[in-house]
Design a protein around this motif. Structure first.
Motif, PDB file in Angstrom:
ATOM      1  N   SER A 279     -13.652  -3.580  10.544  1.00 27.74           N
ATOM      2  CA  SER A 279     -13.323  -4.360   9.352  1.00 27.74           C
ATOM      3  C   SER A 279     -14.494  -4.466   8.383  1.00 27.74           C
ATOM      4  O   SER A 279     -14.364  -5.055   7.331  1.00 27.74           O
ATOM      5  CB  SER A 279     -12.852  -5.763   9.744  1.00 27.74           C
ATOM      6  N   SER A 280     -15.645  -3.884   8.741  1.00 24.28           N
ATOM      7  CA  SER A 280     -16.801  -4.002   7.857  1.00 24.28           C
ATOM      8  C   SER A 280     -16.939  -2.820   6.907  1.00 24.28           C
ATOM      9  O   SER A 280     -17.665  -2.907   5.933  1.00 24.28           O
ATOM     10  CB  SER A 280     -18.084  -4.179   8.676  1.00 24.28           C
ATOM     11  N   THR A 281     -16.267  -1.705   7.191  1.00 27.32           N
ATOM     12  CA  THR A 281     -16.304  -0.574   6.267  1.00 27.32           C
ATOM     13  C   THR A 281     -14.962  -0.452   5.584  1.00 27.32           C
ATOM     14  O   THR A 281     -13.921  -0.758   6.172  1.00 27.32           O
ATOM     15  CB  THR A 281     -16.640   0.749   6.996  1.00 27.32           C
ATOM     16  N   PHE A 282     -14.994  -0.015   4.343  1.00 27.42           N
ATOM     17  CA  PHE A 282     -13.778   0.023   3.546  1.00 27.42           C
ATOM     18  C   PHE A 282     -13.400   1.456   3.186  1.00 27.42           C
ATOM     19  O   PHE A 282     -14.227   2.356   3.218  1.00 27.42           O
ATOM     20  CB  PHE A 282     -13.970  -0.805   2.265  1.00 27.42           C
TER      21      PHE A 282
ATOM     22  N   LEU B 170     -10.289  -1.048  -2.588  1.00 27.42           N
ATOM     23  CA  LEU B 170     -10.929  -0.788  -1.305  1.00 27.42           C
ATOM     24  C   LEU B 170     -10.351  -1.766  -0.291  1.00 27.42           C
ATOM     25  O   LEU B 170     -10.277  -2.967  -0.556  1.00 27.42           O
ATOM     26  CB  LEU B 170     -12.443  -0.964  -1.413  1.00 27.42           C
ATOM     27  N   VAL B 171      -9.943  -1.229   0.869  1.00 30.78           N
ATOM     28  CA  VAL B 171      -9.343  -2.041   1.922  1.00 30.78           C
ATOM     29  C   VAL B 171     -10.045  -1.735   3.247  1.00 30.78           C
ATOM     30  O   VAL B 171     -10.642  -0.673   3.401  1.00 30.78           O
ATOM     31  CB  VAL B 171      -7.817  -1.771   2.053  1.00 30.78           C
ATOM     32  N   PRO B 172      -9.963  -2.644   4.222  1.00 28.40           N
ATOM     33  CA  PRO B 172     -10.554  -2.374   5.537  1.00 28.40           C
ATOM     34  C   PRO B 172      -9.860  -1.195   6.233  1.00 28.40           C
ATOM     35  O   PRO B 172      -8.729  -0.830   5.887  1.00 28.40           O
ATOM     36  CB  PRO B 172     -10.313  -3.666   6.318  1.00 28.40           C
ATOM     37  N   GLN B 173     -10.508  -0.637   7.231  1.00 19.60           N
ATOM     38  CA  GLN B 173     -10.027   0.545   7.949  1.00 19.60           C
ATOM     39  C   GLN B 173      -8.669   0.319   8.627  1.00 19.60           C
ATOM     40  O   GLN B 173      -7.899   1.251   8.772  1.00 19.60           O
ATOM     41  CB  GLN B 173     -11.058   0.968   9.009  1.00 19.60           C
ATOM     42  N   PHE B 174      -8.366  -0.912   9.057  1.00 15.31           N
ATOM     43  CA  PHE B 174      -7.130  -1.156   9.806  1.00 15.31           C
ATOM     44  C   PHE B 174      -5.872  -1.203   8.930  1.00 15.31           C
ATOM     45  O   PHE B 174      -4.765  -1.201   9.430  1.00 15.31           O
ATOM     46  CB  PHE B 174      -7.225  -2.455  10.625  1.00 15.31           C
ATOM     47  N   VAL B 175      -6.014  -1.218   7.615  1.00 17.78           N
ATOM     48  CA  VAL B 175      -4.859  -1.261   6.713  1.00 17.78           C
ATOM     49  C   VAL B 175      -4.205   0.119   6.660  1.00 17.78           C
ATOM     50  O   VAL B 175      -4.880   1.133   6.547  1.00 17.78           O
ATOM     51  CB  VAL B 175      -5.276  -1.733   5.297  1.00 17.78           C
ATOM     52  N   LYS B 176      -2.855   0.148   6.768  1.00 13.43           N
ATOM     53  CA  LYS B 176      -2.108   1.410   6.783  1.00 13.43           C
ATOM     54  C   LYS B 176      -1.123   1.460   5.624  1.00 13.43           C
ATOM     55  O   LYS B 176      -0.827   0.446   5.010  1.00 13.43           O
ATOM     56  CB  LYS B 176      -1.326   1.529   8.097  1.00 13.43           C
ATOM     57  N   GLU B 177      -0.577   2.658   5.373  1.00 13.99           N
ATOM     58  CA  GLU B 177       0.464   2.819   4.362  1.00 13.99           C
ATOM     59  C   GLU B 177       1.637   1.923   4.727  1.00 13.99           C
ATOM     60  O   GLU B 177       1.991   1.800   5.899  1.00 13.99           O
ATOM     61  CB  GLU B 177       0.933   4.276   4.296  1.00 13.99           C
TER      62      GLU B 177
ATOM     63  N   ILE C  55       0.869  -1.184   0.000  1.00 12.68           N
ATOM     64  CA  ILE C  55       0.000   0.000   0.000  1.00 12.68           C
ATOM     65  C   ILE C  55       0.906   1.234   0.000  1.00 12.68           C
ATOM     66  O   ILE C  55       1.733   1.403   0.888  1.00 12.68           O
ATOM     67  CB  ILE C  55      -0.902   0.040   1.258  1.00 12.68           C
ATOM     68  N   MET C  56       0.756   2.084  -1.004  1.00 10.83           N
ATOM     69  CA  MET C  56       1.566   3.305  -1.083  1.00 10.83           C
ATOM     70  C   MET C  56       0.899   4.469  -0.358  1.00 10.83           C
ATOM     71  O   MET C  56       1.568   5.265   0.286  1.00 10.83           O
ATOM     72  CB  MET C  56       1.829   3.689  -2.545  1.00 10.83           C
ATOM     73  N   SER C  57      -0.425   4.588  -0.478  1.00  9.67           N
ATOM     74  CA  SER C  57      -1.107   5.671   0.237  1.00  9.67           C
ATOM     75  C   SER C  57      -2.541   5.271   0.536  1.00  9.67           C
ATOM     76  O   SER C  57      -3.201   4.618  -0.276  1.00  9.67           O
ATOM     77  CB  SER C  57      -1.080   6.970  -0.584  1.00  9.67           C
ATOM     78  N   THR C  58      -2.978   5.673   1.719  1.00 10.22           N
ATOM     79  CA  THR C  58      -4.352   5.456   2.143  1.00 10.22           C
ATOM     80  C   THR C  58      -4.610   6.384   3.328  1.00 10.22           C
ATOM     81  O   THR C  58      -3.703   6.651   4.122  1.00 10.22           O
ATOM     82  CB  THR C  58      -4.615   3.980   2.519  1.00 10.22           C
ATOM     83  N   PRO C  59      -5.818   6.916   3.454  1.00  6.75           N
ATOM     84  CA  PRO C  59      -6.093   7.778   4.601  1.00  6.75           C
ATOM     85  C   PRO C  59      -6.104   6.962   5.892  1.00  6.75           C
ATOM     86  O   PRO C  59      -6.291   5.748   5.860  1.00  6.75           O
ATOM     87  CB  PRO C  59      -7.478   8.353   4.297  1.00  6.75           C
ATOM     88  N   PRO C  60      -5.901   7.619   7.048  1.00  5.98           N
ATOM     89  CA  PRO C  60      -5.958   6.878   8.310  1.00  5.98           C
ATOM     90  C   PRO C  60      -7.364   6.319   8.521  1.00  5.98           C
ATOM     91  O   PRO C  60      -8.341   6.881   8.037  1.00  5.98           O
ATOM     92  CB  PRO C  60      -5.611   7.921   9.370  1.00  5.98           C
ATOM     93  N   GLY C  61      -7.436   5.202   9.233  1.00  5.13           N
ATOM     94  CA  GLY C  61      -8.719   4.560   9.484  1.00  5.13           C
ATOM     95  C   GLY C  61      -9.587   5.367  10.437  1.00  5.13           C
ATOM     96  O   GLY C  61      -9.084   6.033  11.340  1.00  5.13           O
ATOM     97  N   LEU C  62     -10.885   5.319  10.219  1.00  2.42           N
ATOM     98  CA  LEU C  62     -11.822   6.013  11.108  1.00  2.42           C
ATOM     99  C   LEU C  62     -11.865   5.326  12.462  1.00  2.42           C
ATOM    100  O   LEU C  62     -11.854   5.953  13.498  1.00  2.42           O
ATOM    101  CB  LEU C  62     -13.216   6.038  10.485  1.00  2.42           C
ATOM    102  N   HIS C  63     -11.944   4.009  12.435  1.00  2.00           N
ATOM    103  CA  HIS C  63     -11.933   3.194  13.646  1.00  2.00           C
ATOM    104  C   HIS C  63     -10.898   2.105  13.418  1.00  2.00           C
ATOM    105  O   HIS C  63     -11.017   1.314  12.494  1.00  2.00           O
ATOM    106  CB  HIS C  63     -13.305   2.569  13.908  1.00  2.00           C
TER     107      HIS C  63
END
Length: 192
Positions: free
Chosen positions: A146-149, A161-168, A134-142
């Motif tokens: 894992s149910s919202t992408f 589209l990736v789950p919220q817990f995935v980071k750069e 993953i090169m870039s993704t916004p920080p996760g809301l929560h």
């Protein structure tokens, strides 16, 4: 020769002088005046076109065995993709249209099994899933949601589209055919 009732996904069959891979095959028992049948989908290895056929279960089809040779991906000139045999340094090319979804995941020096028929390259045996960073993704809301992408940009420039817990910087597994996120790869973690 193989009977239509024995067709399985992934087999390579010669139809009308062209190589086709079986993408799906299902046996349907007949009833009443309807006889049993095999409904099969075939993908042309040359053009990528899909054929759907209704076959009698006893129909004989010519199964073709392809040779596998691991090759190294070199480059593309936009019209073709070039591969090299690392043992003989012989180069082969595939037209861009035959690469389909695979071209987004090719990286220089990547080793990939190439399928050959009578010494001629037919298709590549690309893995069903690949690991990409993953090169870039916004920080996760929560953090543990894992149910919202959310959207993420991969190292090859593709967006998924990736789950919220995935980071750069995380490595994720992506399904090649659909381009969908499958899972995050954890490295170096030990369970105590």
């Amino acid at each position: 020769m193989v009977e239509a009732s024995e067709l399985k996904s992934g087999m390579v069959i010669m139809l009308e002088g062209e190589l086709h891979s079986v993408t799906s095959a299902g046996y349907h028992a007949g009833g009443g005046q309807q006889g049993s049948a095999v409904f099969a989908k075939f993908k042309s290895l040359k053009t990528g076109h899909i054929k759907e056929l209704r076959l009698h279960p006893g129909n004989k089809l010519e199964e073709v065995a392809l040779d596998h040779q691991e090759m190294e991906y070199l480059y593309t000139d936009g019209d073709a993709f070039f591969f090299m045999n690392p043992d003989t340094f012989e180069q082969i090319s595939f037209p861009a249209e035959t690469m389909g979804a695979y071209q987004k995941f090719l990286r220089p020096n990547m080793r990939i099994p190439v399928q050959l028929y009578e010494g001629e390259p037919v298709t590549i045996a690309f893995p069903p899933a690949v690991e990409v960073t993953i090169m870039s993704t916004p920080p996760g809301l929560h953090e543990h949601e894992s149910s919202t992408f959310k959207a993420a940009t991969l190292e090859n420039g593709m967006e998924v589209l990736v789950p919220q817990f995935v980071k750069e910087g995380d490595t994720v597994r992506i399904e090649v055919a659909s381009g969908k996120y499958l899972e995050r790869i954890r490295r170096g973690t030990r369970k105590a």
